[in-house]
Design a protein around this motif. Structure first.
Motif, PDB file in Angstrom:
ATOM      1  N   ALA A  40     -31.271  15.007 -13.789  1.00 41.29           N
ATOM      2  CA  ALA A  40     -30.027  14.694 -14.503  1.00 41.29           C
ATOM      3  C   ALA A  40     -29.837  15.789 -15.531  1.00 41.29           C
ATOM      4  O   ALA A  40     -30.735  16.588 -15.789  1.00 41.29           O
ATOM      5  CB  ALA A  40     -30.124  13.323 -15.180  1.00 41.29           C
ATOM      6  N   GLY A  41     -28.624  15.813 -16.126  1.00 38.38           N
ATOM      7  CA  GLY A  41     -28.374  16.754 -17.206  1.00 38.38           C
ATOM      8  C   GLY A  41     -27.755  18.060 -16.751  1.00 38.38           C
ATOM      9  O   GLY A  41     -28.415  18.883 -16.120  1.00 38.38           O
ATOM     10  N   ASP A  42     -26.486  18.260 -17.050  1.00 33.55           N
ATOM     11  CA  ASP A  42     -25.823  19.534 -16.810  1.00 33.55           C
ATOM     12  C   ASP A  42     -25.912  20.371 -18.086  1.00 33.55           C
ATOM     13  O   ASP A  42     -26.280  19.851 -19.146  1.00 33.55           O
ATOM     14  CB  ASP A  42     -24.362  19.304 -16.416  1.00 33.55           C
ATOM     15  CG  ASP A  42     -23.615  18.527 -17.478  1.00 33.55           C
ATOM     16  OD1 ASP A  42     -23.047  19.157 -18.393  1.00 33.55           O
ATOM     17  OD2 ASP A  42     -23.644  17.281 -17.436  1.00 33.55           O
ATOM     18  N   PRO A  43     -25.606  21.665 -18.043  1.00 35.00           N
ATOM     19  CA  PRO A  43     -25.739  22.500 -19.232  1.00 35.00           C
ATOM     20  C   PRO A  43     -24.996  21.980 -20.457  1.00 35.00           C
ATOM     21  O   PRO A  43     -25.530  22.009 -21.575  1.00 35.00           O
ATOM     22  CB  PRO A  43     -25.183  23.860 -18.774  1.00 35.00           C
ATOM     23  CG  PRO A  43     -25.510  23.893 -17.318  1.00 35.00           C
ATOM     24  CD  PRO A  43     -25.293  22.479 -16.847  1.00 35.00           C
ATOM     25  N   ALA A  44     -23.769  21.508 -20.288  1.00 32.90           N
ATOM     26  CA  ALA A  44     -23.009  21.018 -21.442  1.00 32.90           C
ATOM     27  C   ALA A  44     -23.679  19.803 -22.067  1.00 32.90           C
ATOM     28  O   ALA A  44     -23.709  19.659 -23.301  1.00 32.90           O
ATOM     29  CB  ALA A  44     -21.579  20.673 -21.023  1.00 32.90           C
ATOM     30  N   THR A  45     -24.228  18.919 -21.230  1.00 35.90           N
ATOM     31  CA  THR A  45     -24.922  17.745 -21.748  1.00 35.90           C
ATOM     32  C   THR A  45     -26.193  18.150 -22.482  1.00 35.90           C
ATOM     33  O   THR A  45     -26.494  17.644 -23.574  1.00 35.90           O
ATOM     34  CB  THR A  45     -25.278  16.779 -20.599  1.00 35.90           C
ATOM     35  OG1 THR A  45     -24.069  16.328 -19.990  1.00 35.90           O
ATOM     36  CG2 THR A  45     -26.065  15.582 -21.107  1.00 35.90           C
ATOM     37  N   MET A  46     -26.958  19.070 -21.910  1.00 37.53           N
ATOM     38  CA  MET A  46     -28.180  19.543 -22.562  1.00 37.53           C
ATOM     39  C   MET A  46     -27.876  20.159 -23.924  1.00 37.53           C
ATOM     40  O   MET A  46     -28.567  19.881 -24.912  1.00 37.53           O
ATOM     41  CB  MET A  46     -28.874  20.557 -21.653  1.00 37.53           C
ATOM     42  CG  MET A  46     -29.417  19.953 -20.363  1.00 37.53           C
ATOM     43  SD  MET A  46     -29.786  21.179 -19.076  1.00 37.53           S
ATOM     44  CE  MET A  46     -31.168  22.047 -19.809  1.00 37.53           C
ATOM     45  N   GLU A  47     -26.827  20.961 -23.981  1.00 37.29           N
ATOM     46  CA  GLU A  47     -26.455  21.583 -25.252  1.00 37.29           C
ATOM     47  C   GLU A  47     -26.027  20.535 -26.271  1.00 37.29           C
ATOM     48  O   GLU A  47     -26.451  20.577 -27.437  1.00 37.29           O
ATOM     49  CB  GLU A  47     -25.319  22.583 -25.034  1.00 37.29           C
ATOM     50  CG  GLU A  47     -24.890  23.288 -26.307  1.00 37.29           C
ATOM     51  CD  GLU A  47     -23.793  24.309 -26.063  1.00 37.29           C
ATOM     52  OE1 GLU A  47     -23.825  25.367 -26.696  1.00 37.29           O
ATOM     53  OE2 GLU A  47     -22.890  24.032 -25.232  1.00 37.29           O
ATOM     54  N   ARG A  48     -25.221  19.575 -25.844  1.00 35.55           N
ATOM     55  CA  ARG A  48     -24.727  18.548 -26.763  1.00 35.55           C
ATOM     56  C   ARG A  48     -25.875  17.708 -27.332  1.00 35.55           C
ATOM     57  O   ARG A  48     -25.935  17.455 -28.535  1.00 35.55           O
ATOM     58  CB  ARG A  48     -23.733  17.638 -26.036  1.00 35.55           C
ATOM     59  CG  ARG A  48     -23.259  16.440 -26.858  1.00 35.55           C
ATOM     60  CD  ARG A  48     -22.259  15.589 -26.090  1.00 35.55           C
ATOM     61  NE  ARG A  48     -22.774  15.125 -24.810  1.00 35.55           N
ATOM     62  CZ  ARG A  48     -23.606  14.085 -24.685  1.00 35.55           C
ATOM     63  NH1 ARG A  48     -23.995  13.409 -25.757  1.00 35.55           N
ATOM     64  NH2 ARG A  48     -24.008  13.702 -23.486  1.00 35.55           N
ATOM     65  N   VAL A  49     -26.792  17.284 -26.475  1.00 34.73           N
ATOM     66  CA  VAL A  49     -27.876  16.429 -26.944  1.00 34.73           C
ATOM     67  C   VAL A  49     -28.832  17.203 -27.852  1.00 34.73           C
ATOM     68  O   VAL A  49     -29.337  16.658 -28.836  1.00 34.73           O
ATOM     69  CB  VAL A  49     -28.615  15.793 -25.755  1.00 34.73           C
ATOM     70  CG1 VAL A  49     -29.755  14.900 -26.254  1.00 34.73           C
ATOM     71  CG2 VAL A  49     -27.653  14.957 -24.918  1.00 34.73           C
ATOM     72  N   CYS A  50     -29.060  18.470 -27.565  1.00 36.34           N
ATOM     73  CA  CYS A  50     -29.895  19.286 -28.454  1.00 36.34           C
ATOM     74  C   CYS A  50     -29.272  19.391 -29.843  1.00 36.34           C
ATOM     75  O   CYS A  50     -29.975  19.279 -30.862  1.00 36.34           O
ATOM     76  CB  CYS A  50     -30.110  20.680 -27.864  1.00 36.34           C
ATOM     77  SG  CYS A  50     -31.346  20.751 -26.546  1.00 36.34           S
ATOM     78  N   LEU A  95     -33.925  24.361 -21.358  1.00 36.40           N
ATOM     79  CA  LEU A  95     -33.691  23.470 -22.496  1.00 36.40           C
ATOM     80  C   LEU A  95     -34.003  24.162 -23.820  1.00 36.40           C
ATOM     81  O   LEU A  95     -33.290  23.971 -24.812  1.00 36.40           O
ATOM     82  CB  LEU A  95     -34.523  22.198 -22.353  1.00 36.40           C
ATOM     83  CG  LEU A  95     -34.209  21.130 -23.409  1.00 36.40           C
ATOM     84  CD1 LEU A  95     -32.809  20.545 -23.198  1.00 36.40           C
ATOM     85  CD2 LEU A  95     -35.241  20.012 -23.395  1.00 36.40           C
ATOM     86  N   ASP A  96     -35.045  24.967 -23.833  1.00 31.99           N
ATOM     87  CA  ASP A  96     -35.412  25.649 -25.075  1.00 31.99           C
ATOM     88  C   ASP A  96     -34.317  26.603 -25.525  1.00 31.99           C
ATOM     89  O   ASP A  96     -34.100  26.796 -26.726  1.00 31.99           O
ATOM     90  CB  ASP A  96     -36.730  26.399 -24.880  1.00 31.99           C
ATOM     91  CG  ASP A  96     -37.402  26.756 -26.197  1.00 31.99           C
ATOM     92  OD1 ASP A  96     -37.253  25.988 -27.181  1.00 31.99           O
ATOM     93  OD2 ASP A  96     -38.085  27.796 -26.261  1.00 31.99           O
ATOM     94  N   GLY A  97     -33.590  27.187 -24.579  1.00 31.75           N
ATOM     95  CA  GLY A  97     -32.471  28.046 -24.947  1.00 31.75           C
ATOM     96  C   GLY A  97     -31.410  27.282 -25.721  1.00 31.75           C
ATOM     97  O   GLY A  97     -30.920  27.741 -26.760  1.00 31.75           O
ATOM     98  N   PHE A  98     -31.062  26.093 -25.224  1.00 30.89           N
ATOM     99  CA  PHE A  98     -30.072  25.266 -25.925  1.00 30.89           C
ATOM    100  C   PHE A  98     -30.626  24.758 -27.254  1.00 30.89           C
ATOM    101  O   PHE A  98     -29.887  24.673 -28.251  1.00 30.89           O
ATOM    102  CB  PHE A  98     -29.655  24.091 -25.047  1.00 30.89           C
ATOM    103  CG  PHE A  98     -28.825  24.483 -23.861  1.00 30.89           C
ATOM    104  CD1 PHE A  98     -27.612  25.136 -24.029  1.00 30.89           C
ATOM    105  CD2 PHE A  98     -29.254  24.212 -22.569  1.00 30.89           C
ATOM    106  CE1 PHE A  98     -26.841  25.506 -22.940  1.00 30.89           C
ATOM    107  CE2 PHE A  98     -28.487  24.585 -21.465  1.00 30.89           C
ATOM    108  CZ  PHE A  98     -27.284  25.233 -21.651  1.00 30.89           C
ATOM    109  N   ALA A  99     -31.900  24.400 -27.274  1.00 32.27           N
ATOM    110  CA  ALA A  99     -32.499  23.905 -28.515  1.00 32.27           C
ATOM    111  C   ALA A  99     -32.493  24.978 -29.598  1.00 32.27           C
ATOM    112  O   ALA A  99     -32.140  24.713 -30.758  1.00 32.27           O
ATOM    113  CB  ALA A  99     -33.925  23.430 -28.246  1.00 32.27           C
ATOM    114  N   ARG A 100     -32.837  26.188 -29.232  1.00 33.09           N
ATOM    115  CA  ARG A 100     -32.869  27.275 -30.214  1.00 33.09           C
ATOM    116  C   ARG A 100     -31.463  27.659 -30.671  1.00 33.09           C
ATOM    117  O   ARG A 100     -31.255  27.989 -31.845  1.00 33.09           O
ATOM    118  CB  ARG A 100     -33.624  28.479 -29.635  1.00 33.09           C
ATOM    119  CG  ARG A 100     -35.118  28.209 -29.490  1.00 33.09           C
ATOM    120  CD  ARG A 100     -35.875  29.379 -28.893  1.00 33.09           C
ATOM    121  NE  ARG A 100     -37.280  29.054 -28.703  1.00 33.09           N
ATOM    122  CZ  ARG A 100     -38.228  29.178 -29.637  1.00 33.09           C
ATOM    123  NH1 ARG A 100     -37.899  29.644 -30.834  1.00 33.09           N
ATOM    124  NH2 ARG A 100     -39.481  28.853 -29.385  1.00 33.09           N
TER     125      ARG A 100
END
Length: 253
Positions: A40-50, A95-100
């Motif tokens: 699950a999880g598309d890029p926009a969702t991953m970025e938003r949740v981070c 995920l680490d890219g979006f988190a950072r």
């Protein structure tokens, strides 16, 4: 005072579909297992949740999975060790890219679904997960079932292991989770707060056959895709506080 982490699976949607109340859960939990795009999880969702997690001061974890969007990561895949290592490494980095970018970082890794259950006993796949973490960042914490091959091999590799308990799932007499679809797999919501306190305070719960099972855990999970997950997480946190248990992420030391 006892201390425990409270985590939830977040970002479990894809595009316009969403299974988790990410904003609601992030106001309650101390660690967020964020889907990395494979179950699950598309890029926009991953970025938003981070971004939401960083804003709430919640630790970010990569919830990695088999490449199985259709099956929500709940089907075993006989991937080779090299293929699985590469897939896991890919998910952590994404995920680490979006988190950072949001001002945070991935602090830990947790397998999802069928992969989580497989590495309880599957030597080669457990070793593949360890290889991925050591290749990316040896400082990452790793979550898993106490006594699993995954945590055993991770400990031997001198990774920082965290035993995890599930407040909303039933346990067998051997300390593994009752498979989904079998009697006793899911816990009555009314019983969840008391089970959480037992896990955190006594490090023990009652299995499906009534016998006690040791639960040497440092983190408790509430499944974010379960009905009423936010209310359940709030009830768990309130019960822990009433029992004198401090709720804090394991990444805080």
């Amino acid at each position: 005072m006892s201390r425990i982490d409270l985590n939830a699976d977040l970002g479990e949607g894809f595009g316009r579909w969403s299974l988790t109340d990410d904003a609601g859960l992030l106001k309650v939990v101390t660690s967020a297992n964020i889907a990395c795009g494979f179950h699950a999880g598309d890029p926009a969702t991953m970025e938003r949740v981070c971004r939401l997690a960083v804003a709430q001061g919640v630790a970010i974890g990569a919830q990695v999975s088999y490449r199985d969007l259709v099956g929500f990561g709940r089907r075993f895949i006989a991937a080779s060790a090299d293929e699985l290592r590469a897939d896991v490494l890919y998910q952590i980095g994404a995920l680490d890219g979006f988190a950072r970018a949001a001002g945070g970082r991935v602090s830990y890794l947790k397998p999802h679904g069928a992969l989580y259950n497989a590495v309880v006993h599957h030597e080669a796949q457990a070793a593949a997960l360890v290889a991925a973490v050591t290749a990316y960042d040896r400082e990452l914490f790793v979550l898993g079932l106490p006594g699993s091959r995954w945590l055993t091999l991770a400990g031997e590799a001198e990774l920082r292991t965290v035993g995890e308990g599930f407040v909303d799932r039933g346990y067998t007499t051997t300390g593994t989770l009752v498979p989904r679809g079998e009697p006793g797999a899911h816990v009555d919501p009314a019983d969840i707060p008391a089970r959480a306190v037992a896990m955190a305070s006594d490090r023990s719960i009652v299995s499906v056959d009534g016998s006690p099972v040791a639960t040497p855990v440092e983190s408790l999970c509430v499944h974010g895709d379960s009905p009423g997950a936010v209310a359940t997480a709030r009830a768990v946190r309130s019960a822990l506080a009433a029992a004198g248990v401090s709720v804090r992420s394991f990444v805080e030391g």
